[in-house]
Design a protein around this motif. Structure first.
Motif, PDB file in Angstrom:
ATOM      1  N   CYS A  47      -8.014   1.863   4.559  1.00  0.00           N
ATOM      2  CA  CYS A  47      -6.835   1.126   4.846  1.00  0.00           C
ATOM      3  C   CYS A  47      -6.028   1.625   5.622  1.00  0.00           C
TER       4      CYS A  47
ATOM      5  N   PHE B  49       1.212  -4.595  -6.384  1.00  0.00           N
ATOM      6  CA  PHE B  49       0.684  -3.412  -5.458  1.00  0.00           C
ATOM      7  C   PHE B  49      -0.652  -3.217  -6.280  1.00  0.00           C
ATOM      8  N   GLU B  50      -0.689  -2.991  -7.414  1.00  0.00           N
ATOM      9  CA  GLU B  50      -1.773  -2.423  -8.031  1.00  0.00           C
ATOM     10  C   GLU B  50      -3.257  -3.250  -8.002  1.00  0.00           C
TER      11      GLU B  50
ATOM     12  N   ARG C  46      -0.053   4.473   2.955  1.00  0.00           N
ATOM     13  CA  ARG C  46       0.361   5.442   1.987  1.00  0.00           C
ATOM     14  C   ARG C  46       0.998   4.624   0.895  1.00  0.00           C
ATOM     15  N   GLU C  47       1.271   4.812  -0.491  1.00  0.00           N
ATOM     16  CA  GLU C  47       1.806   3.848  -1.315  1.00  0.00           C
ATOM     17  C   GLU C  47       3.411   3.589  -0.836  1.00  0.00           C
ATOM     18  N   GLU C  48       4.076   4.344  -0.317  1.00  0.00           N
ATOM     19  CA  GLU C  48       5.305   4.056   0.089  1.00  0.00           C
ATOM     20  C   GLU C  48       5.398   3.093   1.183  1.00  0.00           C
ATOM     21  N   ASP C  49       4.330   2.505   1.847  1.00  0.00           N
ATOM     22  CA  ASP C  49       4.013   1.641   2.901  1.00  0.00           C
ATOM     23  C   ASP C  49       4.133   0.065   2.320  1.00  0.00           C
ATOM     24  N   TRP C  50       4.143  -0.047   1.084  1.00  0.00           N
ATOM     25  CA  TRP C  50       3.759  -1.166   0.369  1.00  0.00           C
ATOM     26  C   TRP C  50       4.711  -2.233   0.447  1.00  0.00           C
TER      27      TRP C  50
ATOM     28  N   ASN D 280     -11.300   4.139   0.682  1.00  0.00           N
ATOM     29  CA  ASN D 280     -10.086   4.309   1.023  1.00  0.00           C
ATOM     30  C   ASN D 280      -9.879   3.922   2.520  1.00  0.00           C
TER      31      ASN D 280
ATOM     32  N   VAL E  37      -4.066  -2.749  -3.984  1.00  0.00           N
ATOM     33  CA  VAL E  37      -4.744  -1.589  -3.748  1.00  0.00           C
ATOM     34  C   VAL E  37      -5.951  -1.412  -4.329  1.00  0.00           C
ATOM     35  N   SER E  38      -6.316  -2.020  -5.462  1.00  0.00           N
ATOM     36  CA  SER E  38      -7.508  -1.798  -6.212  1.00  0.00           C
ATOM     37  C   SER E  38      -8.583  -2.542  -5.583  1.00  0.00           C
TER      38      SER E  38
ATOM     39  N   LYS F 244       3.398  -5.679   2.201  1.00  0.00           N
ATOM     40  CA  LYS F 244       3.612  -6.796   1.498  1.00  0.00           C
ATOM     41  C   LYS F 244       4.524  -7.718   2.385  1.00  0.00           C
TER      42      LYS F 244
END
Length: 163
Positions: free
Chosen positions: A48, A36-37, A7-11, A46, A40-41, A15
């Protein structure tokens, strides 16, 4: 250990783990984590996942497309990274087992990985879940001014693409 979708909040934790791998000099040609961008790209279909326990994210695994050509739609490149204190405890194996299963459900017939030959634990991990060495790309790139080889591995699905 709970394996779940990224999920995005895991970044920030993902990282941090990626940066730990970069710091070893044995995990990637990258010398800094991307934005991040950008990161994730590169995620294909999906695919991950993160491994999480009560202390936070201990590892992550993703599949990237190897090509935009339709003939390669079922071929992906695997990346797996484990937090420094959790290495050698089965986290990477759990992540790979989940991503293999999920990738087959999405029609992937081949997974590839490129690993520095000095990274024996990663080579063993991949081979333990069915990857095989298909070759060595000699002096394929420089890291910190030093030419490095990369061992190429692949895992062919036993259920997808067998007809």
């Amino acid at each position: 250990m709970n394996i779940r979708r990224f999920r995005e909040e895991d970044w920030l934790q993902v990282k941090e783990i990626y940066e730990q791998g970069i710091a070893t000099g044995q995990a990637t040609f990258e010398t800094a984590a991307p934005s991040f961008e950008k990161w994730v790209s590169t995620i294909a279909a999906n695919l991950c996942f993160v491994a999480e326990d009560e202390e936070g994210i201990q590892g992550w695994c993703k599949i990237s497309k190897v090509s935009d050509r339709c003939v390669y739609q079922g071929v992906g490149e695997v990346s797996v990274y484990v937090r420094e204190g959790s290495r050698g405890k089965g986290v990477g194996r759990q992540l790979l087992e989940v991503i293999i299963k999920e990738s087959e459900e999405k029609g992937f017939w081949t997974l590839t990985a490129g690993i520095f030959p000095e990274n024996i634990p990663s080579l063993r991990l991949h081979q333990s879940v069915g990857f095989r060495v298909v070759g060595i790309r000699q002096r394929i790139g420089k890291l910190h001014g030093v030419w490095r080889d990369v061992v190429m591995l692949e895992r062919r699905s036993q259920i997808v693409g067998i007809d």
